[in-house]
Design an enzyme around this catalytic site. Sequence first.
Site, short mmCIF file in Angstrom:
data_model
loop_
_atom_site.label_atom_id
_atom_site.label_comp_id
_atom_site.label_asym_id
_atom_site.label_seq_id
_atom_site.Cartn_x
_atom_site.Cartn_y
_atom_site.Cartn_z
N ARG A 232 0.87 -1.17 0.00
CA ARG A 232 0.00 0.00 0.00
C ARG A 232 0.91 1.22 0.00
O ARG A 232 2.00 1.20 0.62
CB ARG A 232 -0.88 0.05 1.26
CG ARG A 232 -2.03 -0.94 1.27
CD ARG A 232 -3.16 -0.51 0.32
NE ARG A 232 -4.29 -1.41 0.36
CZ ARG A 232 -4.48 -2.44 -0.48
NH1 ARG A 232 -3.61 -2.69 -1.44
NH2 ARG A 232 -5.55 -3.19 -0.39
N ASP A 256 3.95 0.17 -7.47
CA ASP A 256 2.60 -0.14 -7.97
C ASP A 256 1.55 0.61 -7.16
O ASP A 256 0.39 0.68 -7.56
CB ASP A 256 2.36 -1.65 -7.86
CG ASP A 256 1.02 -2.08 -8.47
OD1 ASP A 256 0.74 -1.66 -9.61
OD2 ASP A 256 0.27 -2.83 -7.83
N GLU A 261 -3.59 7.63 -4.17
CA GLU A 261 -4.05 7.08 -5.46
C GLU A 261 -5.40 7.70 -5.86
O GLU A 261 -6.23 7.90 -4.98
CB GLU A 261 -4.20 5.55 -5.35
CG GLU A 261 -2.87 4.88 -5.18
CD GLU A 261 -2.98 3.36 -4.98
OE1 GLU A 261 -4.07 2.81 -5.17
OE2 GLU A 261 -1.96 2.76 -4.64
N HIS A 279 -1.39 0.55 -9.70
CA HIS A 279 -2.02 -0.44 -8.79
C HIS A 279 -2.65 -1.59 -9.60
O HIS A 279 -3.86 -1.80 -9.56
CB HIS A 279 -3.06 0.24 -7.90
CG HIS A 279 -3.36 -0.54 -6.66
ND1 HIS A 279 -3.64 0.04 -5.45
CD2 HIS A 279 -3.43 -1.89 -6.43
CE1 HIS A 279 -3.88 -0.90 -4.54
NE2 HIS A 279 -3.75 -2.08 -5.12
P1 NAP Z 1 -0.55 -11.63 4.77
O1 NAP Z 1 -0.50 -13.06 4.36
O2 NAP Z 1 -1.38 -11.23 5.93
O3 NAP Z 1 0.95 -11.14 4.97
C1 NAP Z 1 1.30 -9.93 5.53
C2 NAP Z 1 2.69 -10.03 6.14
O4 NAP Z 1 3.06 -8.75 6.66
C3 NAP Z 1 2.82 -11.04 7.26
O5 NAP Z 1 4.02 -11.75 7.08
C4 NAP Z 1 2.90 -10.20 8.53
O6 NAP Z 1 3.70 -10.95 9.45
C5 NAP Z 1 3.59 -8.95 7.99
N1 NAP Z 1 3.30 -7.74 8.77
C6 NAP Z 1 2.10 -7.28 9.17
N2 NAP Z 1 2.25 -6.14 9.88
C7 NAP Z 1 3.58 -5.89 9.93
C8 NAP Z 1 4.36 -4.88 10.53
N3 NAP Z 1 3.81 -3.88 11.25
N4 NAP Z 1 5.70 -4.94 10.40
C9 NAP Z 1 6.27 -5.94 9.70
N5 NAP Z 1 5.59 -6.93 9.09
C10 NAP Z 1 4.25 -6.91 9.22
O7 NAP Z 1 -1.06 -10.72 3.56
P2 NAP Z 1 -0.94 -10.99 1.99
O8 NAP Z 1 -2.08 -11.77 1.53
O9 NAP Z 1 0.45 -11.45 1.69
O10 NAP Z 1 -1.15 -9.47 1.46
C11 NAP Z 1 -0.32 -8.43 1.88
C12 NAP Z 1 -0.79 -7.08 1.39
O11 NAP Z 1 -0.50 -6.92 0.02
C13 NAP Z 1 -2.28 -6.81 1.45
O12 NAP Z 1 -2.72 -6.52 2.76
C14 NAP Z 1 -2.43 -5.64 0.50
O13 NAP Z 1 -2.26 -4.42 1.20
C15 NAP Z 1 -1.27 -5.83 -0.48
N6 NAP Z 1 -1.76 -6.17 -1.83
C16 NAP Z 1 -1.50 -5.34 -2.86
C17 NAP Z 1 -1.95 -5.66 -4.13
C18 NAP Z 1 -1.67 -4.78 -5.30
O14 NAP Z 1 -2.46 -4.78 -6.22
N7 NAP Z 1 -0.57 -4.06 -5.33
C19 NAP Z 1 -2.68 -6.81 -4.34
C20 NAP Z 1 -2.92 -7.65 -3.27
C21 NAP Z 1 -2.45 -7.32 -2.00
P3 NAP Z 1 3.68 -10.69 11.03
O15 NAP Z 1 2.25 -10.74 11.44
O16 NAP Z 1 4.56 -11.74 11.61
O17 NAP Z 1 4.25 -9.32 11.18
C1 8YV Z 2 -6.97 -4.69 -5.83
C2 8YV Z 2 -5.46 -5.11 -3.81
O1 8YV Z 2 -6.49 -3.50 -6.34
O2 8YV Z 2 -6.24 -7.19 -3.03
C3 8YV Z 2 -5.77 -6.09 -2.74
O3 8YV Z 2 -5.49 -5.77 -1.57
O4 8YV Z 2 -4.88 -4.10 -3.57
C4 8YV Z 2 -5.82 -5.43 -5.22
O5 8YV Z 2 -5.95 -6.77 -5.44
C5 8YV Z 2 -8.22 -4.35 -5.12
O6 8YV Z 2 -8.42 -4.69 -3.83
C6 8YV Z 2 -9.41 -4.73 -5.97
O7 8YV Z 2 -10.05 -3.59 -6.32
#
Ligand code: NAP
Ligand code: 8YV
Length: 320
Positions: A232, A256, A261, A279
């Site tokens: 994010r 990204d 945004e 994004h």
């Molecule tokens: P997840 O499985 O919950 O993984 C998040 C990781 O971050 C965990 O390893 C957690 O471990 C760590 N974490 C949480 N808070 C932290 C902190 N304060 N300091 C350090 N590490 C921390 O989540 P995910 O499914 O991988 O998704 C992660 C994020 O990617 C989403 O929440 C979203 O914001 C982003 N995302 C972006 C896109 C995009 O389009 N660019 C798409 C999908 C997701 P610990 O709990 O051990 O700290």
């Molecule tokens: C999407 C995302 O942009 O899953 C997330 O956290 O950031 C992306 O997959 C969004 O949530 C769908 O609009």
Amino acid sequence: MPKRKLLQIGDITPRMASRLEADFDIIEYFKFEDKKKIISENETEIVCVLTDGHWGVPDNLMERLTKLEIVSSYGVGYDAIDANFAASKNIVVTNTPEVLNDEVADTAIMLWLAVYRQLIQADKWARLGTWEKEGSFPLSRSVQNQKVGILGLGRIGETIAKRVKAFEAEIHYHSRSPKNNNYHYHFSPKELAKNVDVLFVITPGGNTTKHLVDEGVLKALGKSGTLINVSRGSVVDEKALIESLQTGTLGAAGLDVFEAEPFIPDELKNMANVVLTPHIGSATTQTRQAMGDLTCDNLLSYFKSGKVFTPVPECSNLNV
Ligand code: NAP
Ligand code: 8YV
């Protein structure tokens, strides 16, 4: 029996709409000029909200919808929804974990390769005829044998790690708790940044991670370091990032996500050592379909059996 009322906060895909139309009376909130009116006309009848990670749903709206039972969010990140508040009102929040891991990891790798191998500059060189006029494109940097850092080794972070192994990388990471694996754990983002060539940021957003990547972390990553952010915009201090890139304290970045945004600061747009995407981490037809299906499955299952497939952790005690 009349259909249940569903408040749809933003636009959805035609496939999602056609899966929900039979069961729900859909109120397309984003299409109404007078939002207050549409809410006051339906506030005691709306039982579910469909939203995404960007639109979220404000606390005061959840408060007003006295019959609200479930918020189904299209996306894994739900920092725009106060899930603890929802849970305190017995409202279950669901998201779409796992189904987008591969896509987002691919986007992260794509940005890394684009930055190191200067894809955008090389494309311009080829397209604008500079190759013919000035000769070969300057040599770029290899992604092989790098020290790679992953900030947030969760579902997507692990998927990035699997991919970077193929580039003979040495893998380092920081999460609040160490994970059971063969990667090098560091106790802080700064220590992690100090020890790597490229830092992938993939934690959730929200207050607990706001500016986790600050000036100190960027400085530790250093002048030959690269930052890739697919988490994010709020996780990285964008002002400090711009300054670090401008002064050369940080080498390069692939981004990204952004703090405001869809606004991207001009400074970032004008830098040759930065690759930008709007994004699009999960934005392929296939992955968005899987996310849309899970978003609908959660809603349909809840009203059929009282169970959902993917409640967010804050709501896992609600017995759904
Ligand atoms: P997840 O499985 O919950 O993984 C998040 C990781 O971050 C965990 O390893 C957690 O471990 C760590 N974490 C949480 N808070 C932290 C902190 N304060 N300091 C350090 N590490 C921390 O989540 P995910 O499914 O991988 O998704 C992660 C994020 O990617 C989403 O929440 C979203 O914001 C982003 N995302 C972006 C896109 C995009 O389009 N660019 C798409 C999908 C997701 P610990 O709990 O051990 O700290
Ligand atoms: C999407 C995302 O942009 O899953 C997330 O956290 O950031 C992306 O997959 C969004 O949530 C769908 O609009």
